[in-house]
Enzyme design. Structure first.
Site, PDB file in Angstrom:
ATOM      1  N   GLU A  84     -48.141  36.745   2.893  1.00  0.00           N
ATOM      2  CA  GLU A  84     -48.692  37.786   2.019  1.00  0.00           C
ATOM      3  C   GLU A  84     -48.848  37.264   0.601  1.00  0.00           C
ATOM      4  OE1 GLU A  84     -47.687  41.830   2.525  1.00  0.00           O
ATOM      5  OE2 GLU A  84     -46.310  41.369   4.153  1.00  0.00           O
ATOM      6  N   CYS A  97     -49.337  36.500  -7.131  1.00  0.00           N
ATOM      7  CA  CYS A  97     -47.965  36.428  -6.624  1.00  0.00           C
ATOM      8  C   CYS A  97     -48.046  35.853  -5.212  1.00  0.00           C
ATOM      9  CB  CYS A  97     -47.379  37.838  -6.631  1.00  0.00           C
ATOM     10  SG  CYS A  97     -45.718  37.913  -5.952  1.00  0.00           S
ATOM     11  N   CYS A 104     -38.179  36.040   5.101  1.00  0.00           N
ATOM     12  CA  CYS A 104     -37.162  35.526   4.166  1.00  0.00           C
ATOM     13  C   CYS A 104     -35.797  35.596   4.836  1.00  0.00           C
ATOM     14  CB  CYS A 104     -37.155  36.368   2.887  1.00  0.00           C
ATOM     15  SG  CYS A 104     -35.966  35.755   1.666  1.00  0.00           S
ATOM     16  N   CYS A 108     -31.416  40.652   0.880  1.00  0.00           N
ATOM     17  CA  CYS A 108     -31.290  41.584  -0.242  1.00  0.00           C
ATOM     18  C   CYS A 108     -31.501  43.002   0.306  1.00  0.00           C
ATOM     19  CB  CYS A 108     -32.296  41.249  -1.330  1.00  0.00           C
ATOM     20  SG  CYS A 108     -32.099  39.568  -1.943  1.00  0.00           S
ATOM     21  N   CYS A 111     -34.792  45.151  -0.257  1.00  0.00           N
ATOM     22  CA  CYS A 111     -36.085  44.475  -0.076  1.00  0.00           C
ATOM     23  C   CYS A 111     -36.589  44.596   1.357  1.00  0.00           C
ATOM     24  CB  CYS A 111     -35.922  43.003  -0.451  1.00  0.00           C
ATOM     25  SG  CYS A 111     -37.388  42.030  -0.080  1.00  0.00           S
ATOM     26  N   GLY A 157     -40.095  35.403   0.618  1.00  0.00           N
ATOM     27  CA  GLY A 157     -39.349  34.151   0.713  1.00  0.00           C
ATOM     28  C   GLY A 157     -38.563  33.798  -0.523  1.00  0.00           C
ATOM     29  N   SER A 212     -33.065  36.307 -10.114  1.00  0.00           N
ATOM     30  CA  SER A 212     -32.929  37.713  -9.735  1.00  0.00           C
ATOM     31  C   SER A 212     -31.438  38.068  -9.726  1.00  0.00           C
ATOM     32  CB  SER A 212     -33.565  37.888  -8.353  1.00  0.00           C
ATOM     33  OG  SER A 212     -33.521  39.215  -7.989  1.00  0.00           O
ATOM     34  N   CYS A 336     -43.184  44.669  -5.711  1.00  0.00           N
ATOM     35  CA  CYS A 336     -41.994  43.851  -5.490  1.00  0.00           C
ATOM     36  C   CYS A 336     -41.122  44.416  -4.384  1.00  0.00           C
ATOM     37  CB  CYS A 336     -41.143  43.822  -6.751  1.00  0.00           C
ATOM     38  SG  CYS A 336     -41.743  42.669  -7.926  1.00  0.00           S
TER      39      CYS A 336
HETATM   40  S1  SF4 Z   1     -35.779  40.029  -2.700  1.00  0.00           S
HETATM   41 FE1  SF4 Z   1     -36.726  37.994  -2.423  1.00  0.00          FE
HETATM   42  S2  SF4 Z   1     -34.949  36.698  -1.827  1.00  0.00           S
HETATM   43 FE2  SF4 Z   1     -34.292  38.827  -1.512  1.00  0.00          FE
HETATM   44  S3  SF4 Z   1     -34.790  39.251   0.668  1.00  0.00           S
HETATM   45 FE3  SF4 Z   1     -36.560  39.915  -0.585  1.00  0.00          FE
HETATM   46  S4  SF4 Z   1     -37.971  38.153  -0.539  1.00  0.00           S
HETATM   47 FE4  SF4 Z   1     -35.940  37.403   0.077  1.00  0.00          FE
END
Ligand code: SF4
Length: 359
Positions: A84, A97, A104, A108, A111, A157, A212, A336
Site C-alpha cells: 500500500e 507515504c 508488519c 502495535c 494499528c 511495515g 514512534s 496512519c
Molecule cells: S504502527 Fe507501524 S510498526 Fe507498528 S504495527 Fe503498524 S505498521 Fe507496524
C-alpha cells in the site's frame, strides 16, 4: 539496481556502458515501466532486455481518492503480496507515504496493519516502483513533479527490519540521473529497532529520522507497542541521544505520538513525556502528535479536538515543540495505522481475510 549494478549487468550482456545510463534514465528519470517504451534504444536491444530482466513487478489492484485529495493505492507483488502506498497533496509540497514491508511483524495495538502480520520484506525494486507508479498516476508518465516530492517510510511495515533494501532503494531514488529525491526530503520512521538506530546514525547521507513513541512509561508502551519489551524506553532514548549527537547544525528529529482517547492523552501523560525528554537531554527533538485514526477491530478511539490542543499546549508550555498532524484520507483507510489491504467498498475485512486465506 543502482546505476553501478545496472552498469555491471549491461556489460555482462556484452553492451557498452552508456546503455546503462540510458536505461537508468528511462526507468528512473522518464519513469518508464516497460523496456518497449524506451524508444531511444534499438528494437533488438529492447527485446534482449525483455528476455533478460523484469522491469516492473507491481500491479495496481485498486485506487481510492479521498475527499481531501489523498490517493491510496493498493498494489500486489508478483507473488500476490499486498503493498500500500499513499499520496498526500498539500499546498506547498506533495508527500508519498510508502511501505517497506508487506504487512508488519510488530504488533502495535492501535494499528490495523499489525493485523496482517509480516507477509514479507519488499525488495528495493518494489520500494522504488511504488514511488514511480504514484508519480506517474498523479502527474502523468515522466512529467515533472511541480512541487518536488517528499517521501515518508511510514506505510506498512517497520523500515528498520528491512534496512538494507530500504537504504538501497533510497540510494537509487536519490540518483541525480533518476528520481533525484535527496535524503533530506525523506523521513524514515521506526517503532524502535534500537541496533538499527545506531547503524542509521553512522550513515553519511541519511534521511531524517522519526521514532514512534506513543507512551512515556514502559508500562504503557509495553501494552501499546510490544517492541518495547525487546528494547525498552531507556535503551530507545539512549539510542536517540546518540543519534541526536550526530545531527548537523539546524537539524532536528521527531518523536511521533499517536494520541489515543483516554489512554495516553492526559496532561499528566504530556508532563511524563516532557520529563522523559529532559531525562535524556533531548533538546533537538520535536513531537508530532497524530490523532488516532479509528478502524473497526481496534479498541481505541481518537482524542477530542480539545484534548489534542490541551496536550500540545502542555508540551509547549514546558518547552517542547509540538505539531499536530492533520489526519488525511481517513475516509479511504489511507490514514496512519489504517493500511491493511482493506477494500473500502466492502467496509469489512473481506479483502484482508482473502489475503490471509490466500497465504
Ligand atoms: S504502527 Fe507501524 S510498526 Fe507498528 S504495527 Fe503498524 S505498521 Fe507496524
Amino acid at each position: 539496481m543502482t546505476r553501478g549494478e545496472l552498469t555491471t549487468f549491461v556489460e555482462a550482456l556484452g553492451l557498452p556502458k552508456y546503455r546503462a545510463d540510458q536505461i537508468f534514465r528511462g526507468i528512473h528519470g522518464r519513469r518508464l515501466l516497460g523496456f518497449d517504451q524506451m524508444t531511444d534504444l534499438p528494437k533488438a536491444l529492447r527485446e534482449q532486455l525483455d528476455q533478460a530482466a523484469l522491469l516492473s513487478t507491481l500491479t495496481v489492484e485498486s485506487k481510492y481518492t479521498s475527499s481531501d485529495g489523498t490517493r491510496r493505492f493498493l498494489m500486489k507483488t508478483t507473488d500476490g503480496r499486498p503493498v500500500e502506498t499513499v499520496f498526500i497533496p498539500t499546498e506547498n509540497r506533495d508527500t508519498i507515504c510508502f511501505s517497506s514491508q508487506s504487512g508488519c511483524p510488530l504488533k502495535c495495538d492501535f494499528c490495523l496493519t499489525a493485523k496482517l502480520g509480516l507477509l514479507r520484506n519488499l525488495t528495493a525494486g518494489e520500494i522504488v516502483e511504488q514511488i514511480i507508479i504514484v508519480l506517474n498516476d498523479v502527474y502523468g508518465g515522466g512529467a515533472e513533479t511541480p512541487h518536488g516530492t517528499n517521501l515518508v517510510a511510514m506505510g506498512a511495515g517497520e523500515p528498520f527490519l528491512n534496512f538494507e533494501n530500504l537504504i538501497k532503494a533510497l540510494e537509487i531514488m536519490s540518483d541525480e540521473h533518476g528520481l533525484f529525491i535527496v535524503p533530506g526530503r525523506v523521513t524514515v520512521s521506526t517503532a524502535g529497532i534500537v541496533p538499527k538506530i545506531y547503524e542509521f546514525a553512522k550513515l553519511e547521507r541519511r534521511p531524517n529520522l522519526a521514532i514512534s513513541l506513543s507512551a512515556a512509561t514502559d508500562e504503557l508502551r509495553d501494552r501499546l507497542m510490544p517492541i518495547n519489551k525487546r528494547w525498552d524506553l531507556d535503551e530507545l532514548l539512549t539510542a536517540a541521544k546518540t543519534f541526536e549527537k550526530t545531527l548537523k547544525r539546524g537539524e532536528r528529529f521527531t518523536f511521533e505520538y499517536v494520541l489515543l482517547g483516554g489512554v495516553n492523552d492526559s496532561d499528566e501523560h504530556a508532563e511524563q513525556l516532557v520529563q522523559l525528554l529532559q531525562k535524556y537531554d533531548l533538546r533537538r527533538a520535536k513531537i508530532n502528535l497524530i490523532p488516532h485514526n479509528p478502524a473497526e477491530q481496534l479498541d481505541y478511539h481518537p482524542s477530542t479536538a480539545e484534548r489534542v490542543l490541551a496536550f500540545k499546549q502542555t508540551l509547549e508550555t514546558l518547552g517542547v515543540s509540538a505539531y499536530v498532524r492533520t489526519p488525511r484520507g481517513r475516509d479511504i483507510y489511507a490514514a496512519c495505522g489504517q493500511l491493511a489491504a482493506k477494500d473500502v467498498q466492502s467496509a469489512s475485512f473481506s479483502s484482508l481475510n482473502a489475503v490471509n486465506r490466500a497465504l
